[in-house]
Design an enzyme around this catalytic site. Sequence first.
Site, PDB file in Angstrom:
ATOM      1  N   ARG A  58     -19.938 -74.433 -25.065  1.00 27.30           N
ATOM      2  CA  ARG A  58     -18.884 -74.483 -26.084  1.00 27.30           C
ATOM      3  C   ARG A  58     -19.217 -73.538 -27.238  1.00 27.30           C
ATOM      4  O   ARG A  58     -18.368 -72.831 -27.745  1.00 27.30           O
ATOM      5  CB  ARG A  58     -18.689 -75.915 -26.608  1.00 27.30           C
ATOM      6  CG  ARG A  58     -17.847 -76.765 -25.670  1.00 27.30           C
ATOM      7  CD  ARG A  58     -17.286 -77.981 -26.391  1.00 27.30           C
ATOM      8  NE  ARG A  58     -18.324 -78.918 -26.780  1.00 27.30           N
ATOM      9  CZ  ARG A  58     -18.846 -79.826 -25.977  1.00 27.30           C
ATOM     10  NH1 ARG A  58     -18.437 -79.925 -24.719  1.00 27.30           N
ATOM     11  NH2 ARG A  58     -19.770 -80.656 -26.404  1.00 27.30           N
ATOM     12  N   GLY A  91     -11.099 -77.200 -36.312  1.00 25.88           N
ATOM     13  CA  GLY A  91     -10.917 -78.614 -36.626  1.00 25.88           C
ATOM     14  C   GLY A  91     -12.174 -79.229 -37.220  1.00 25.88           C
ATOM     15  O   GLY A  91     -12.120 -80.024 -38.164  1.00 25.88           O
ATOM     16  N   ARG A 136     -18.198 -76.664 -37.553  1.00 32.35           N
ATOM     17  CA  ARG A 136     -17.884 -75.363 -36.964  1.00 32.35           C
ATOM     18  C   ARG A 136     -17.535 -74.364 -38.064  1.00 32.35           C
ATOM     19  O   ARG A 136     -17.815 -73.167 -37.940  1.00 32.35           O
ATOM     20  CB  ARG A 136     -16.696 -75.465 -36.019  1.00 32.35           C
ATOM     21  CG  ARG A 136     -16.984 -76.208 -34.763  1.00 32.35           C
ATOM     22  CD  ARG A 136     -17.551 -75.278 -33.720  1.00 32.35           C
ATOM     23  NE  ARG A 136     -17.643 -75.979 -32.452  1.00 32.35           N
ATOM     24  CZ  ARG A 136     -18.473 -75.676 -31.480  1.00 32.35           C
ATOM     25  NH1 ARG A 136     -19.304 -74.684 -31.629  1.00 32.35           N
ATOM     26  NH2 ARG A 136     -18.480 -76.347 -30.372  1.00 32.35           N
ATOM     27  N   ARG A 179     -14.268 -84.733 -48.970  1.00 28.94           N
ATOM     28  CA  ARG A 179     -14.224 -85.534 -47.738  1.00 28.94           C
ATOM     29  C   ARG A 179     -15.065 -84.928 -46.609  1.00 28.94           C
ATOM     30  O   ARG A 179     -14.811 -85.190 -45.428  1.00 28.94           O
ATOM     31  CB  ARG A 179     -12.785 -85.711 -47.244  1.00 28.94           C
ATOM     32  CG  ARG A 179     -11.965 -86.624 -48.130  1.00 28.94           C
ATOM     33  CD  ARG A 179     -10.529 -86.670 -47.701  1.00 28.94           C
ATOM     34  NE  ARG A 179      -9.788 -87.517 -48.621  1.00 28.94           N
ATOM     35  CZ  ARG A 179      -9.345 -88.739 -48.339  1.00 28.94           C
ATOM     36  NH1 ARG A 179      -9.552 -89.257 -47.155  1.00 28.94           N
ATOM     37  NH2 ARG A 179      -8.706 -89.437 -49.240  1.00 28.94           N
ATOM     38  N   ARG A 232      -5.960 -70.655 -36.248  1.00 27.36           N
ATOM     39  CA  ARG A 232      -6.703 -71.821 -35.770  1.00 27.36           C
ATOM     40  C   ARG A 232      -7.628 -71.385 -34.644  1.00 27.36           C
ATOM     41  O   ARG A 232      -7.216 -70.631 -33.744  1.00 27.36           O
ATOM     42  CB  ARG A 232      -5.723 -72.889 -35.264  1.00 27.36           C
ATOM     43  CG  ARG A 232      -6.353 -73.933 -34.385  1.00 27.36           C
ATOM     44  CD  ARG A 232      -5.480 -75.134 -34.126  1.00 27.36           C
ATOM     45  NE  ARG A 232      -5.830 -75.816 -32.898  1.00 27.36           N
ATOM     46  CZ  ARG A 232      -6.944 -76.510 -32.700  1.00 27.36           C
ATOM     47  NH1 ARG A 232      -7.844 -76.628 -33.664  1.00 27.36           N
ATOM     48  NH2 ARG A 232      -7.183 -77.095 -31.551  1.00 27.36           N
ATOM     49  N   SER A 240     -10.453 -76.041 -29.536  1.00 27.88           N
ATOM     50  CA  SER A 240     -10.647 -76.262 -28.107  1.00 27.88           C
ATOM     51  C   SER A 240      -9.373 -76.864 -27.524  1.00 27.88           C
ATOM     52  O   SER A 240      -8.506 -77.345 -28.252  1.00 27.88           O
ATOM     53  CB  SER A 240     -11.837 -77.197 -27.859  1.00 27.88           C
ATOM     54  OG  SER A 240     -11.585 -78.445 -28.460  1.00 27.88           O
ATOM     55  N   ASP A 246     -12.347 -78.722 -21.608  1.00 30.82           N
ATOM     56  CA  ASP A 246     -12.309 -79.683 -20.497  1.00 30.82           C
ATOM     57  C   ASP A 246     -11.094 -79.384 -19.627  1.00 30.82           C
ATOM     58  O   ASP A 246     -10.097 -78.852 -20.106  1.00 30.82           O
ATOM     59  CB  ASP A 246     -12.276 -81.122 -21.005  1.00 30.82           C
ATOM     60  CG  ASP A 246     -11.184 -81.355 -22.040  1.00 30.82           C
ATOM     61  OD1 ASP A 246     -11.276 -80.788 -23.138  1.00 30.82           O
ATOM     62  OD2 ASP A 246     -10.228 -82.074 -21.734  1.00 30.82           O
TER      63      ASP A 246
HETATM   64  N1  HPA Z   1      -6.509 -83.279 -25.164  1.00 29.14           N
HETATM   65  C1  HPA Z   1      -6.184 -83.023 -26.434  1.00 29.14           C
HETATM   66  N2  HPA Z   1      -6.843 -82.186 -27.182  1.00 29.14           N
HETATM   67  C2  HPA Z   1      -7.905 -81.555 -26.662  1.00 29.14           C
HETATM   68  C3  HPA Z   1      -8.300 -81.772 -25.355  1.00 29.14           C
HETATM   69  C4  HPA Z   1      -7.559 -82.672 -24.571  1.00 29.14           C
HETATM   70  O1  HPA Z   1      -7.865 -82.911 -23.398  1.00 29.14           O
HETATM   71  N3  HPA Z   1      -9.396 -81.025 -25.121  1.00 29.14           N
HETATM   72  C5  HPA Z   1      -9.662 -80.361 -26.257  1.00 29.14           C
HETATM   73  N4  HPA Z   1      -8.760 -80.673 -27.194  1.00 29.14           N
END
Ligand code: HPA
Length: 231
Positions: free
Chosen positions: A213, A20, A24, A43, A87, A90, A200
Amino acid sequence: MSTHIGAGDGAIAPTVLLPGDPLRARWIAETFLDDAVCYSEVRGMLGFTGTWQGRPVSVQGSGMGQPSMAIYVNELFRDYDVQSIVRVGSCGALTDRLAIRDVVIASGACTDSSMNRIAFEGLDYAPVADFDLLRDAAAAAPEAHVGLIFSGDSFYSARPELLTRMVEHGVLAIEMEASALYTLAARFGRRALAICTVSDHIVTGEETTADERQETFGRMVEIALTAALGK
Ligand code: HPA
């Protein structure tokens, strides 16, 4: 050159890794690829092509969320004849079956997005990973969890309690892109896979540090490259 990707014909490899975050994309190119060349800065959504173990591969930033990701994926499939997209992102863990930094390989992706609802006129399409990519990624990463994820349109959801029903039906984690990626791959007859690391934990509230990360992101890139190009 397509509307949102400033690359000429032939500048993008048949296999693309899709983080994304455009920074990265640069980190992957600098860390994993040989002879990487930046083919687009439109962009600020950077794209690079290089080689990995002698085989051509590109890395393209997609932005966050399905509408942004779908712009790049449509153009990669339609205008650059890309065959496989993996893809690398995270996700948030929704169950205590997962721990922070774990790798999740998405066999399928549920969603609250209207992108599929509009395309399928109210029927529920089931977006799934390409089987060969899924099998090869799982073989390359015995430690990874393979299962369903949820691609939400709202990072800050107004109704987070709705996810409970999803977790009761086996959904492991939440991110924001895989579902529309899988649908687009099916529409174009191409291959797609989403691999995510847990950044997370929605249940325990734990979060990874920037260093953690980076480390787990590297492992995920290895898995993605091995699955897409390893044979
Ligand atoms: N929510 C949505 N997308 C995410 C999250 C999350 O908690 N963590 C990493 N990508």
